[in-house]
Design a protein around this motif. Structure first.
Motif, PDB file in Angstrom:
ATOM      1  N   GLY A  39     -14.424 -29.102 -21.861  1.00 50.85           N
ATOM      2  CA  GLY A  39     -14.628 -28.359 -20.585  1.00 50.85           C
ATOM      3  C   GLY A  39     -15.392 -26.997 -20.381  1.00 50.85           C
ATOM      4  N   ILE A  40     -16.055 -26.700 -21.346  1.00 47.87           N
ATOM      5  CA  ILE A  40     -16.630 -25.217 -21.206  1.00 47.87           C
ATOM      6  C   ILE A  40     -18.300 -25.501 -20.652  1.00 47.87           C
ATOM      7  CG2 ILE A  40     -17.515 -23.275 -22.210  1.00 47.87           C
ATOM      8  CD1 ILE A  40     -15.394 -23.500 -24.533  1.00 47.87           C
ATOM      9  N   VAL A  41     -18.398 -25.967 -19.487  1.00 50.93           N
ATOM     10  CA  VAL A  41     -19.608 -26.462 -18.950  1.00 50.93           C
ATOM     11  C   VAL A  41     -20.441 -25.277 -18.718  1.00 50.93           C
ATOM     12  CG1 VAL A  41     -18.638 -28.655 -18.001  1.00 50.93           C
ATOM     13  CG2 VAL A  41     -18.607 -26.546 -16.671  1.00 50.93           C
ATOM     14  N   ASP A  42     -21.782 -25.327 -18.225  1.00 51.47           N
ATOM     15  CA  ASP A  42     -22.737 -24.151 -17.792  1.00 51.47           C
ATOM     16  C   ASP A  42     -22.077 -23.586 -16.457  1.00 51.47           C
ATOM     17  OD1 ASP A  42     -24.180 -24.781 -19.823  1.00 51.47           O
ATOM     18  OD2 ASP A  42     -25.886 -25.939 -18.911  1.00 51.47           O
ATOM     19  N   GLU A  43     -21.531 -24.266 -15.546  1.00 53.15           N
ATOM     20  CA  GLU A  43     -20.928 -23.630 -14.325  1.00 53.15           C
ATOM     21  C   GLU A  43     -19.671 -23.004 -14.524  1.00 53.15           C
ATOM     22  OE1 GLU A  43     -23.778 -26.730 -13.934  1.00 53.15           O
ATOM     23  OE2 GLU A  43     -21.907 -26.827 -14.811  1.00 53.15           O
ATOM     24  N   LEU A  44     -19.141 -23.070 -15.590  1.00 57.38           N
ATOM     25  CA  LEU A  44     -17.718 -22.167 -15.882  1.00 57.38           C
ATOM     26  C   LEU A  44     -18.003 -20.785 -15.935  1.00 57.38           C
ATOM     27  CD1 LEU A  44     -14.561 -22.786 -16.789  1.00 57.38           C
ATOM     28  CD2 LEU A  44     -15.363 -22.432 -19.125  1.00 57.38           C
ATOM     29  N   ILE A  45     -16.933 -20.084 -15.178  1.00 52.57           N
ATOM     30  CA  ILE A  45     -16.977 -18.439 -15.118  1.00 52.57           C
ATOM     31  C   ILE A  45     -15.716 -18.113 -15.286  1.00 52.57           C
ATOM     32  CG2 ILE A  45     -17.321 -16.692 -13.607  1.00 52.57           C
ATOM     33  CD1 ILE A  45     -19.462 -18.497 -12.121  1.00 52.57           C
ATOM     34  N   ARG A  46     -15.961 -17.057 -16.542  1.00 49.99           N
ATOM     35  CA  ARG A  46     -14.542 -16.548 -16.392  1.00 49.99           C
ATOM     36  C   ARG A  46     -14.529 -15.086 -16.126  1.00 49.99           C
ATOM     37  NH1 ARG A  46     -13.143 -14.606 -22.784  1.00 49.99           N
ATOM     38  NH2 ARG A  46     -14.206 -12.510 -21.761  1.00 49.99           N
ATOM     39  N   LEU A  47     -13.158 -14.895 -15.391  1.00 50.37           N
ATOM     40  CA  LEU A  47     -13.108 -13.667 -15.034  1.00 50.37           C
ATOM     41  C   LEU A  47     -12.010 -12.925 -15.329  1.00 50.37           C
ATOM     42  CD1 LEU A  47     -13.589 -11.598 -12.254  1.00 50.37           C
ATOM     43  CD2 LEU A  47     -12.310 -13.175 -10.709  1.00 50.37           C
ATOM     44  N   SER A  48     -12.092 -11.652 -15.855  1.00 50.01           N
ATOM     45  CA  SER A  48     -10.965 -10.778 -15.993  1.00 50.01           C
ATOM     46  C   SER A  48     -10.789  -9.865 -14.903  1.00 50.01           C
ATOM     47  CB  SER A  48     -11.429  -9.852 -17.101  1.00 50.01           C
ATOM     48  OG  SER A  48     -10.574  -8.851 -17.635  1.00 50.01           O
ATOM     49  N   VAL A  49      -9.615  -9.961 -14.226  1.00 55.69           N
ATOM     50  CA  VAL A  49      -9.352  -9.481 -12.919  1.00 55.69           C
ATOM     51  C   VAL A  49      -8.764  -7.966 -13.200  1.00 55.69           C
ATOM     52  CG1 VAL A  49      -8.066  -9.349 -10.596  1.00 55.69           C
ATOM     53  CG2 VAL A  49      -8.625 -11.714 -11.720  1.00 55.69           C
ATOM     54  N   GLY A  50      -9.413  -6.902 -12.644  1.00 58.31           N
ATOM     55  CA  GLY A  50      -9.065  -5.769 -12.826  1.00 58.31           C
ATOM     56  C   GLY A  50      -8.047  -5.246 -12.052  1.00 58.31           C
ATOM     57  N   ILE A  51      -7.825  -3.820 -11.637  1.00 56.22           N
ATOM     58  CA  ILE A  51      -6.765  -3.355 -10.922  1.00 56.22           C
ATOM     59  C   ILE A  51      -7.328  -2.635  -9.739  1.00 56.22           C
ATOM     60  CG2 ILE A  51      -5.194  -2.948 -12.804  1.00 56.22           C
ATOM     61  CD1 ILE A  51      -5.759   0.012 -12.659  1.00 56.22           C
ATOM     62  N   GLU A  52      -8.584  -2.945  -9.385  1.00 59.38           N
ATOM     63  CA  GLU A  52      -9.168  -2.600  -7.913  1.00 59.38           C
ATOM     64  C   GLU A  52      -8.343  -3.076  -6.959  1.00 59.38           C
ATOM     65  OE1 GLU A  52     -12.674  -3.516 -10.809  1.00 59.38           O
ATOM     66  OE2 GLU A  52     -10.851  -4.468 -10.311  1.00 59.38           O
ATOM     67  N   ASP A  53      -8.805  -3.119  -5.733  1.00 60.95           N
ATOM     68  CA  ASP A  53      -8.285  -3.476  -4.582  1.00 60.95           C
ATOM     69  C   ASP A  53      -8.460  -4.918  -4.388  1.00 60.95           C
ATOM     70  OD1 ASP A  53      -8.252  -4.528  -1.523  1.00 60.95           O
ATOM     71  OD2 ASP A  53      -6.921  -2.572  -1.778  1.00 60.95           O
ATOM     72  N   ALA A  54      -7.629  -5.738  -4.582  1.00 60.19           N
ATOM     73  CA  ALA A  54      -7.789  -7.319  -4.417  1.00 60.19           C
ATOM     74  C   ALA A  54      -8.771  -7.901  -3.296  1.00 60.19           C
ATOM     75  CB  ALA A  54      -6.504  -7.983  -4.434  1.00 60.19           C
ATOM     76  N   ASP A  55      -8.649  -7.241  -2.232  1.00 59.70           N
ATOM     77  CA  ASP A  55      -9.495  -7.674  -1.161  1.00 59.70           C
ATOM     78  C   ASP A  55     -10.970  -7.469  -1.299  1.00 59.70           C
ATOM     79  OD1 ASP A  55      -7.378  -8.546   0.217  1.00 59.70           O
ATOM     80  OD2 ASP A  55      -7.118  -7.090   1.659  1.00 59.70           O
ATOM     81  N   ASP A  56     -11.204  -6.338  -2.145  1.00 58.76           N
ATOM     82  CA  ASP A  56     -12.688  -5.884  -2.522  1.00 58.76           C
ATOM     83  C   ASP A  56     -13.208  -7.043  -3.432  1.00 58.76           C
ATOM     84  OD1 ASP A  56     -12.784  -3.831  -0.914  1.00 58.76           O
ATOM     85  OD2 ASP A  56     -11.998  -2.229  -2.435  1.00 58.76           O
TER      86      ASP A  56
END
Length: 384
Positions: free
Chosen positions: A352-369
């Motif tokens: 399932g590691i397709v070309d359209e797959l994106i991995r996001l490491s969510v930081g501690i910024e404002d979630a709305d931003d």
């Protein structure tokens, strides 16, 4: 005195310096130590073998993992290399079907040369794990949640299988850290970390860790650590100790933000799939809830086909396109060409590691931003 988790992060291991009263462990920037006579030393001989700053960190990571013995390395891969060096020609490992690309690379391109082989298995399928075991298999190596598809494996159940057959169970706990998940308490034999990620937390140093409870296993690993020599330097040890002090407050914010972002992605209409074990619809949700104190802050998602993923990366403004994860800043990567490029294309596609797959490491910024940045980048990447 027994401390709760958040106090242990700050006061675990070796707390401060008794000699001077310094509240922080000093950086012992030395390669060697004066001996009082032939065969007489003060507990230290040579800093590859042992260093007081590194020893304080090793005790700290052991305490945090509810383990007895900790070892610190120059990188996560140095830690993995040392663990894999426990095995000999003819041995085989069962490995999760989506794991860190560097783990696959060292197995496939290095240890295979020494006739130490592997079998790729969906370790979330306990029957598949059981069926994959034969006399040559010596260990079951899992990541949970796995990288990059966040597949959840039942650590306790796999550990029971391992003990039933006399196989070591090795768990890469990088994504959750001991703040959220402690595999040794669930029956695992060896825990591995890339301390570069959440433990350090600031994208400014590289490190790796191994934690075990068994004395004989620890002795073998200490021997290999010294013999191979990929140890963590004193200054980097100091930085990781400093990073761990804020692990709790950072992870709380990371997880809070990730939950908001994941829920937004699901209802956004911009993606065809979201991988995050904190979603009730995720197949690993119940196991994750049972064995950990949170779902972590890693999210993977598949962009809808009407968007160009290459343009998406170009349009991001707040979130940074970069390797690695676990820093205070949000990072995004393209697994197929970055972290998992070492895995053959057919295997990537199969899991399932397709070309359209994106991995996001969510930081501690404002979630709305973060949500606003994702939204504008996706909307500006519509295919012509």
């Amino acid at each position: 005195m027994s401390y709760k988790r958040n106090s242990l992060l700050i006061h675990g291991g070796i707390d401060g310096d008794e000699t001077t009263g310094a509240v922080n462990v000093p950086v012992y920037q030395t390669s060697t130590y004066k001996q009082d006579g032939l065969g007489k030393n003060r507990g230290w001989e040579y800093s590859r073998t042992g260093n007081p700053t590194r020893a304080a960190l090793e005790k700290l990571i052991a305490d945090l993992e509810d383990g007895q013995y900790g070892l610190a390395f120059a990188s996560g891969l140095a830690a993995i290399n040392t663990v894999l060096s426990l095995f000999k020609s003819g041995d085989k490992l069962i490995v999760s079907d989506n794991i860190y690309g560097g783990t696959f690379r060292i197995l496939d391109n290095v240890f295979k040369n020494f006739n130490i082989t592997y079998k790729i298995v969906d370790t979330s399928d306990l029957e598949a794990v059981e069926n994959a075991i034969d006399d040559d298999v010596k260990a079951i190596y899992i990541e949970t949640p796995a990288n990059p598809l966040l597949t959840v494996t039942d650590i306790e159940a796999v550990s029971r299988i391992g003990k039933k057959h006399g196989k070591l169970v090795i768990v890469d706990n990088t994504f959750l850290t001991p703040y959220l998940q402690r595999p040794l308490t669930l029956g695992a034999d060896i825990v591995i970390h890339s301390g570069t990620k959440y433990l350090g937390g600031h994208s400014d140093t590289i490190s790796g860790f191994v934690v075990v409870n068994d004395k004989a296993l620890a002795d073998r690993l200490y021997y290999l650590q010294n013999a191979i020599g990929g140890v963590l330097a004193p200054w980097d040890s100091f930085l990781i100790i400093r990073g761990i002090k804020t692990l709790g407050v950072r992870m709380d914010r990371h997880v809070e933000n990730a939950q908001k972002v994941a829920e937004w992605l699901v209802q956004s209409g911009y993606v065809s799939k979201v991988y995050y074990p904190g979603l009730e619809t995720d197949p690993g949700y119940e196991i994750q809830k049972k064995q950990a104190d949170g779902a972590g802050a890693m999210i993977s998602f598949v962009l809808d086909e009407k968007y160009d993923y290459k343009v998406f990366f170009e349009k991001l403004q707040l979130i940074t396109l970069a390797e690695s994860l676990g820093g205070v800043e949000s990072l995004v990567c393209h697994p197929a060409t970055m972290t998992h490029a070492a895995i053959p294309a057919d295997i990537r596609k199969e899991v399932g590691i397709v070309d359209e797959l994106i991995r996001l490491s969510v930081g501690i910024e404002d979630a709305d931003d973060l949500i606003d940045d994702l939204k504008q980048a996706i909307e500006n990447s519509v295919k012509a």
